[in-house]
Design a protein around this motif. Structure first.
Motif, PDB file in Angstrom:
ATOM      1  N   TYR A 136     -11.240 -30.831   4.543  1.00 35.39           N
ATOM      2  CA  TYR A 136     -10.924 -30.742   5.967  1.00 35.39           C
ATOM      3  C   TYR A 136     -10.602 -29.316   6.423  1.00 35.39           C
ATOM      4  O   TYR A 136     -10.641 -29.022   7.616  1.00 35.39           O
ATOM      5  N   PHE A 137     -10.258 -28.448   5.485  1.00 40.33           N
ATOM      6  CA  PHE A 137      -9.893 -27.086   5.866  1.00 40.33           C
ATOM      7  C   PHE A 137      -9.947 -26.181   4.650  1.00 40.33           C
ATOM      8  O   PHE A 137     -10.023 -26.643   3.507  1.00 40.33           O
ATOM      9  N   GLU A 138      -9.900 -24.887   4.905  1.00 39.48           N
ATOM     10  CA  GLU A 138      -9.752 -23.912   3.830  1.00 39.48           C
ATOM     11  C   GLU A 138      -8.308 -23.432   3.829  1.00 39.48           C
ATOM     12  O   GLU A 138      -7.782 -23.000   4.850  1.00 39.48           O
ATOM     13  N   ARG A 139      -7.671 -23.515   2.666  1.00 36.25           N
ATOM     14  CA  ARG A 139      -6.298 -23.029   2.511  1.00 36.25           C
ATOM     15  C   ARG A 139      -6.312 -21.515   2.290  1.00 36.25           C
ATOM     16  O   ARG A 139      -7.113 -20.999   1.503  1.00 36.25           O
ATOM     17  N   PRO A 198     -14.891 -27.867  11.100  1.00 41.84           N
ATOM     18  CA  PRO A 198     -15.236 -28.718  12.254  1.00 41.84           C
ATOM     19  C   PRO A 198     -15.929 -30.021  11.867  1.00 41.84           C
ATOM     20  O   PRO A 198     -15.617 -31.075  12.415  1.00 41.84           O
ATOM     21  N   ALA A 199     -16.849 -29.970  10.905  1.00 43.47           N
ATOM     22  CA  ALA A 199     -17.652 -31.143  10.571  1.00 43.47           C
ATOM     23  C   ALA A 199     -16.837 -32.290   9.998  1.00 43.47           C
ATOM     24  O   ALA A 199     -17.301 -33.430   9.977  1.00 43.47           O
ATOM     25  N   ARG A 200     -15.616 -32.027   9.540  1.00 48.91           N
ATOM     26  CA  ARG A 200     -14.803 -33.074   8.943  1.00 48.91           C
ATOM     27  C   ARG A 200     -13.913 -33.775   9.967  1.00 48.91           C
ATOM     28  O   ARG A 200     -13.145 -34.681   9.615  1.00 48.91           O
ATOM     29  N   ASN A 201     -14.009 -33.381  11.225  1.00 51.67           N
ATOM     30  CA  ASN A 201     -13.162 -33.941  12.271  1.00 51.67           C
ATOM     31  C   ASN A 201     -14.032 -34.469  13.406  1.00 51.67           C
ATOM     32  O   ASN A 201     -14.847 -33.719  13.956  1.00 51.67           O
ATOM     33  N   PRO A 202     -13.881 -35.747  13.773  1.00 54.75           N
ATOM     34  CA  PRO A 202     -14.778 -36.337  14.776  1.00 54.75           C
ATOM     35  C   PRO A 202     -14.854 -35.556  16.077  1.00 54.75           C
ATOM     36  O   PRO A 202     -15.936 -35.392  16.634  1.00 54.75           O
ATOM     37  N   GLU A 254       1.540 -21.774   3.938  1.00 55.31           N
ATOM     38  CA  GLU A 254       0.108 -21.519   3.966  1.00 55.31           C
ATOM     39  C   GLU A 254      -0.466 -21.583   5.381  1.00 55.31           C
ATOM     40  O   GLU A 254       0.104 -22.185   6.291  1.00 55.31           O
ATOM     41  N   TYR A 255      -1.594 -20.934   5.482  1.00 58.80           N
ATOM     42  CA  TYR A 255      -2.380 -20.871   6.714  1.00 58.80           C
ATOM     43  C   TYR A 255      -3.684 -21.598   6.415  1.00 58.80           C
ATOM     44  O   TYR A 255      -4.175 -21.564   5.288  1.00 58.80           O
ATOM     45  N   PHE A 256      -4.232 -22.318   7.379  1.00 58.08           N
ATOM     46  CA  PHE A 256      -5.501 -22.974   7.093  1.00 58.08           C
ATOM     47  C   PHE A 256      -6.482 -22.828   8.249  1.00 58.08           C
ATOM     48  O   PHE A 256      -6.092 -22.702   9.417  1.00 58.08           O
ATOM     49  N   PRO A 277     -13.997 -24.648   1.783  1.00 60.03           N
ATOM     50  CA  PRO A 277     -13.133 -25.786   2.087  1.00 60.03           C
ATOM     51  C   PRO A 277     -12.400 -26.293   0.841  1.00 60.03           C
ATOM     52  O   PRO A 277     -12.901 -26.170  -0.280  1.00 60.03           O
ATOM     53  N   ASP A 278     -11.222 -26.854   1.059  1.00 55.89           N
ATOM     54  CA  ASP A 278     -10.422 -27.427  -0.015  1.00 55.89           C
ATOM     55  C   ASP A 278     -10.995 -28.798  -0.368  1.00 55.89           C
ATOM     56  O   ASP A 278     -10.592 -29.815   0.196  1.00 55.89           O
ATOM     57  N   VAL A 279     -11.954 -28.831  -1.290  1.00 54.77           N
ATOM     58  CA  VAL A 279     -12.657 -30.063  -1.633  1.00 54.77           C
ATOM     59  C   VAL A 279     -11.692 -31.120  -2.158  1.00 54.77           C
ATOM     60  O   VAL A 279     -11.800 -32.306  -1.838  1.00 54.77           O
TER      61      VAL A 279
END
Length: 326
Positions: free
Chosen positions: A249-252, A219-223, A213-215, A242-244
């Protein structure tokens, strides 16, 4: 699968507020960590074992550790970016055979007084220490969690600074103040580049990938990325789905859909578990992205040590890469 779990947790690259007790050597010591747990010891801990990025952050604030767990050396023997300024020869590696595992016998032999790691509120256990392993470690030494999701980069750095202070580090030294000045200067470089990119209507896309997979990173989930966007104005794109279930943290995406988002600069996850640009470019869809075709890449050190010294270096490198790509 365990590699992916570790990567997924790391794509989150911070809740709660640690607070020190008396913190005097030879006196009872306590600290409220970011799990809300009051960690206590008969005296201020001196023999500390920590996850590598936590260990490096503490080192940058004047506290050395006896042992570490998590990625310490690359396959070529170099220091992992996650391990920052650590000298692998100066610590004992207690990392176990699988993700989140430690070698209990080796850990015990160090007679640790404290075990420190990051904490992602969405997941049980600690960073590079599964819930089951964390329970196994507790009879050996108290564990302490430092938040690594939901807060800004400067706040996460301050958390490690205050923990280091409670552990006896000279966090007000001339060296630390100089590191903070370099951090501020590097932030200003990125702020200027962000303004330049926004004026030109150009964007950045933070990405990574593994075999299946590619993701696209949120940004908002990473300090660090959140700070770059909200405080420094870097135009990093937020994916729509986003992958809730995985913490958001990202979209798969499948590799066939690697062209769903575009950016003028691709910020790629530099950890060994994620593909590097050349590996990602083996996929024709990704390779066809204009930024990929023109090699407009910048590295993203996703789980670097939270210290001024660490991020001054990282942000200056990022500024150099963005300027070159522009």
């Amino acid at each position: 699968m365990r590699r992916l779990v570790g990567l997924v947790l790391g794509v989150g690259l911070l809740v709660g507020c640690g607070s020190p007790g008396p913190g005097q050597q030879g006196a009872a010591w306590s600290y409220v960590d970011d799990r809300g747990i009051t960690v206590t010891a008969p005296e201020r801990p001196r023999r500390i074992v920590a996850q590598v990025s936590a260990a490096a952050a503490l080192k940058d604030f004047g506290v050395n550790v006896a042992g570490t767990f998590g990625p310490l050396r690359t396959g070529t023997g170099a220091v992992e970016p996650e391990a920052g300024s650590l000298d692998p020869n100066a610590v004992t590696d207690v990392t176990g055979p699988g993700y989140g595992e430690v070698r209990i016998e080796t850990l015990t032999s160090l007679r640790p007084q404290l075990v420190v790691s990051g904490k992602y509120k969405e997941f049980a256990g600690l960073w590079h220490l599964t819930e089951e392993q964390e329970k196994a470690v507790r009879p050996i030494a108290p564990t302490l969690g430092v938040a690594q999701s939901g807060i800004s980069l400067p706040e996460s750095i301050r958390k490690y600074k205050e923990l280091a202070r409670a552990l006896g580090g000279d966090v007000d030294s001339a060296r630390v103040k100089a590191d903070e000045e370099r951090f501020t200067a590097a932030a200003q470089r990125l702020r200027s580049l962000g303004a330049r990119m926004r004026t030109a209507g150009r964007t950045i896309l933070a990405v990574g990938g593994v075999q299946d997979e590619y993701f696209v990173v949120v940004p908002a989930r990473n300090p660090d990325l959140d700070y770059y966007v909200k405080e420094l104005g870097l135009p990093i794109t937020t994916p729509k789905n986003p992958d809730v279930a995985g913490g958001g943290y990202f979209e798969r995406l499948s590799w066939e859909n690697a062209g769903a988002y575009k950016g003028d600069i691709l910020m790629w996850d530099t950890r060994p578990a994620s593909f590097n640009p050349e590996q990602m470019k083996r996929n024709p869809v990704f390779a066809a992205l204009p930024a990929a075709a023109q090699n407009r890449f910048a590295g993203w050190d996703a789980v670097a040590p939270m210290s001024y010294a660490s991020y001054a270096k990282i942000m200056n490198k990022l500024a150099d890469q963005i300027a070159a790509a522009l």
